[in-house]
Write a protein that holds these residues in place. Structure first.
Motif, PDB file in Angstrom:
ATOM      1  N   MET A   1       0.829  -1.199   0.000  1.00  0.00           N
ATOM      2  CA  MET A   1       0.000   0.000   0.000  1.00  0.00           C
ATOM      3  C   MET A   1       0.867   1.254   0.000  1.00  0.00           C
ATOM      4  SD  MET A   1      -2.016  -0.760   3.493  1.00  0.00           S
ATOM      5  CE  MET A   1      -1.521  -1.912   4.720  1.00  0.00           C
ATOM      6  N   PRO A   2       0.515   2.349  -0.730  1.00  0.00           N
ATOM      7  CA  PRO A   2       0.422   3.575   0.035  1.00  0.00           C
ATOM      8  C   PRO A   2      -0.878   3.404   0.779  1.00  0.00           C
ATOM      9  CG  PRO A   2       0.336   4.054  -2.340  1.00  0.00           C
ATOM     10  CD  PRO A   2       0.254   2.565  -2.144  1.00  0.00           C
ATOM     11  N   PHE A   6      -5.489   6.461  -0.664  1.00  0.00           N
ATOM     12  CA  PHE A   6      -4.821   7.293  -1.660  1.00  0.00           C
ATOM     13  C   PHE A   6      -5.083   6.792  -3.073  1.00  0.00           C
ATOM     14  CE2 PHE A   6      -2.235   9.234   1.662  1.00  0.00           C
ATOM     15  CZ  PHE A   6      -2.198  10.535   1.198  1.00  0.00           C
ATOM     16  N   HIS A   7      -5.280   5.479  -3.206  1.00  0.00           N
ATOM     17  CA  HIS A   7      -5.529   4.913  -4.532  1.00  0.00           C
ATOM     18  C   HIS A   7      -6.837   5.408  -5.124  1.00  0.00           C
ATOM     19  CE1 HIS A   7      -2.228   2.044  -4.803  1.00  0.00           C
ATOM     20  NE2 HIS A   7      -2.359   1.877  -3.504  1.00  0.00           N
ATOM     21  N   MET A   8      -7.735   5.904  -4.269  1.00  0.00           N
ATOM     22  CA  MET A   8      -9.040   6.343  -4.768  1.00  0.00           C
ATOM     23  C   MET A   8      -8.931   7.617  -5.600  1.00  0.00           C
ATOM     24  SD  MET A   8     -10.990   4.000  -3.982  1.00  0.00           S
ATOM     25  CE  MET A   8     -12.605   4.636  -4.457  1.00  0.00           C
ATOM     26  N   MET A  34      -6.619  -5.769  -2.872  1.00  0.00           N
ATOM     27  CA  MET A  34      -5.179  -5.714  -3.135  1.00  0.00           C
ATOM     28  C   MET A  34      -4.369  -5.611  -1.845  1.00  0.00           C
ATOM     29  SD  MET A  34      -4.223  -5.960  -6.275  1.00  0.00           S
ATOM     30  CE  MET A  34      -2.550  -5.300  -6.212  1.00  0.00           C
ATOM     31  N   ASP A  35      -4.892  -4.907  -0.865  1.00  0.00           N
ATOM     32  CA  ASP A  35      -4.091  -4.663   0.336  1.00  0.00           C
ATOM     33  C   ASP A  35      -4.398  -5.637   1.473  1.00  0.00           C
ATOM     34  OD1 ASP A  35      -2.255  -2.834  -0.522  1.00  0.00           O
ATOM     35  OD2 ASP A  35      -3.524  -1.100  -0.110  1.00  0.00           O
ATOM     36  N   ILE A  36      -5.109  -6.732   1.169  1.00  0.00           N
ATOM     37  CA  ILE A  36      -5.342  -7.748   2.207  1.00  0.00           C
ATOM     38  C   ILE A  36      -4.019  -8.438   2.560  1.00  0.00           C
ATOM     39  CG2 ILE A  36      -6.441  -9.974   2.698  1.00  0.00           C
ATOM     40  CD1 ILE A  36      -8.907  -8.966   1.177  1.00  0.00           C
ATOM     41  N   LEU A  49       5.946  -8.525   2.490  1.00  0.00           N
ATOM     42  CA  LEU A  49       4.971  -7.444   2.718  1.00  0.00           C
ATOM     43  C   LEU A  49       4.016  -7.288   1.528  1.00  0.00           C
ATOM     44  CD1 LEU A  49       3.883  -5.163   4.451  1.00  0.00           C
ATOM     45  CD2 LEU A  49       5.610  -3.654   3.465  1.00  0.00           C
ATOM     46  N   HIS A  50       4.559  -7.114   0.341  1.00  0.00           N
ATOM     47  CA  HIS A  50       3.674  -6.937  -0.820  1.00  0.00           C
ATOM     48  C   HIS A  50       3.537  -8.231  -1.626  1.00  0.00           C
ATOM     49  CE1 HIS A  50       4.483  -2.716   0.222  1.00  0.00           C
ATOM     50  NE2 HIS A  50       3.234  -2.559  -0.164  1.00  0.00           N
ATOM     51  N   GLY A  51       4.666  -8.869  -1.884  1.00  0.00           N
ATOM     52  CA  GLY A  51       4.654 -10.208  -2.469  1.00  0.00           C
ATOM     53  C   GLY A  51       3.864 -10.350  -3.754  1.00  0.00           C
ATOM     54  N   SER A  53       0.738 -10.573  -4.498  1.00  0.00           N
ATOM     55  CA  SER A  53      -0.451  -9.754  -4.785  1.00  0.00           C
ATOM     56  C   SER A  53      -0.072  -8.485  -5.542  1.00  0.00           C
ATOM     57  CB  SER A  53      -1.189  -9.385  -3.489  1.00  0.00           C
ATOM     58  OG  SER A  53      -0.386  -8.558  -2.672  1.00  0.00           O
ATOM     59  N   HIS A  54       1.133  -7.961  -5.305  1.00  0.00           N
ATOM     60  CA  HIS A  54       1.550  -6.718  -5.937  1.00  0.00           C
ATOM     61  C   HIS A  54       2.465  -6.964  -7.145  1.00  0.00           C
ATOM     62  CE1 HIS A  54      -0.427  -5.029  -2.531  1.00  0.00           C
ATOM     63  NE2 HIS A  54      -0.100  -3.794  -2.839  1.00  0.00           N
ATOM     64  N   THR A  55       2.105  -7.996  -7.933  1.00  0.00           N
ATOM     65  CA  THR A  55       2.738  -8.199  -9.242  1.00  0.00           C
ATOM     66  C   THR A  55       1.598  -8.097 -10.250  1.00  0.00           C
ATOM     67  OG1 THR A  55       2.312 -10.585  -9.291  1.00  0.00           O
ATOM     68  CG2 THR A  55       4.346  -9.873  -8.213  1.00  0.00           C
ATOM     69  N   SER A 107      -3.583  -0.255 -11.615  1.00  0.00           N
ATOM     70  CA  SER A 107      -3.126   1.071 -11.161  1.00  0.00           C
ATOM     71  C   SER A 107      -2.544   0.949  -9.752  1.00  0.00           C
ATOM     72  CB  SER A 107      -4.272   2.084 -11.184  1.00  0.00           C
ATOM     73  OG  SER A 107      -5.260   1.780 -10.215  1.00  0.00           O
ATOM     74  N   HIS A 108      -3.083   0.007  -8.969  1.00  0.00           N
ATOM     75  CA  HIS A 108      -2.574  -0.198  -7.599  1.00  0.00           C
ATOM     76  C   HIS A 108      -1.118  -0.663  -7.622  1.00  0.00           C
ATOM     77  CE1 HIS A 108      -3.577  -1.111  -3.267  1.00  0.00           C
ATOM     78  NE2 HIS A 108      -2.362  -1.627  -3.408  1.00  0.00           N
ATOM     79  N   VAL A 109      -0.825  -1.676  -8.449  1.00  0.00           N
ATOM     80  CA  VAL A 109       0.551  -2.173  -8.553  1.00  0.00           C
ATOM     81  C   VAL A 109       1.456  -1.056  -9.064  1.00  0.00           C
ATOM     82  CG1 VAL A 109       2.090  -3.798  -9.736  1.00  0.00           C
ATOM     83  CG2 VAL A 109      -0.141  -4.567  -8.908  1.00  0.00           C
ATOM     84  N   LEU A 111       1.146   2.264  -8.841  1.00  0.00           N
ATOM     85  CA  LEU A 111       1.425   3.308  -7.843  1.00  0.00           C
ATOM     86  C   LEU A 111       2.310   2.764  -6.718  1.00  0.00           C
ATOM     87  CD1 LEU A 111      -2.088   5.026  -7.607  1.00  0.00           C
ATOM     88  CD2 LEU A 111      -0.040   5.905  -8.717  1.00  0.00           C
ATOM     89  N   ASP A 112       2.021   1.530  -6.266  1.00  0.00           N
ATOM     90  CA  ASP A 112       2.827   0.967  -5.175  1.00  0.00           C
ATOM     91  C   ASP A 112       4.266   0.690  -5.609  1.00  0.00           C
ATOM     92  OD1 ASP A 112       0.708   1.131  -3.490  1.00  0.00           O
ATOM     93  OD2 ASP A 112       0.683  -0.974  -2.899  1.00  0.00           O
ATOM     94  N   SER A 113       4.456   0.358  -6.901  1.00  0.00           N
ATOM     95  CA  SER A 113       5.814   0.048  -7.344  1.00  0.00           C
ATOM     96  C   SER A 113       6.683   1.310  -7.355  1.00  0.00           C
ATOM     97  CB  SER A 113       5.810  -0.629  -8.715  1.00  0.00           C
ATOM     98  OG  SER A 113       5.296   0.249  -9.700  1.00  0.00           O
TER      99      SER A 113
HETATM  100 ZN    ZN Z   1      -0.858  -1.899  -1.899  1.00  0.00          ZN
END
Ligand code: ZN
Length: 173
Positions: A1-2, A6-8, A34-36, A49-51, A53-55, A107-109, A111-113
């Motif tokens: 996450m940010p 913020f993603h909204m 995404m942030d579960i 932490l992100h693993g 889910s954030h790919t 967009s989540h991945v 921004l988080d990347s």
């Molecule tokens: Zn995230």
């Protein structure tokens, strides 16, 4: 996450542009899904932490989860928020549900990347995160915040114009 909300911001801007062809509810639901993983890692202290889910591959799978679980949830959410009426519910078309979920998780991945060094967006093809630091975290947060504010303004201006046009076309309505 940010911080998930913020993603909204960018989501609100996309809503302003795409109007009825985009579901902000499904998009928002996708942000939560995404942030579960990071949330569980923070709570349990175990795992990456992100693993996965954030790919982008993980985000594609989670988009499908968000779409399938989010359609009826979002339709109920619209009634709960008073945007739709119980006797006149808004049905969100499946193509809108899926495209909104995919825009949400991708967009989540993205921004988080930019802000997290442990995010590997292109896993397993490439473990480099070359998006990291392309703008500063403070610029990223400002971008999210301002895109939300501009998007909200833009959304309402367009709504007013649409209503005016509808009234002009049918003055007795
Ligand atoms: Zn995230």
């Amino acid at each position: 996450m940010p911080f998930t909300p913020f993603h909204m911001g960018p989501g609100i801007l996309i809503k302003a542009i795409l109007q009825g062809s985009f579901s902000l509810m499904v998009f928002g639901w996708a942000q939560i899904i995404m942030d579960i993983q990071p949330l569980l890692v923070i709570l349990t202290g175990e795992g990456a932490l992100h693993g996965f889910s954030h790919t982008y591959i993980g985000a594609s799978l989670l988009a499908i989860v968000a779409a399938l679980s989010g359609k009826y949830l979002s339709e109920s959410g619209l009634i709960f928020l008073g945007i739709a009426k119980k006797n006149n519910p808004i049905r969100i078309a499946w193509w809108i549900v899926f495209s909104s979920a995919f825009i949400g998780t991708f967009s989540h991945v993205f921004l988080d990347s930019i802000m997290h060094s442990d995010v590997e967006p292109f896993f397993p093809v490439n473990l480099e995160n070359n998006m990291l630091g392309i703008i500063t975290i403070s610029q990223l947060h400002k971008f999210c915040l301002y895109s939300g504010l501009v998007g909200a303004g833009f959304y309402y201006v367009i709504q007013i114009l649409i209503n005016k046009q509808a009234k002009a076309a049918n003055p007795n309505a």
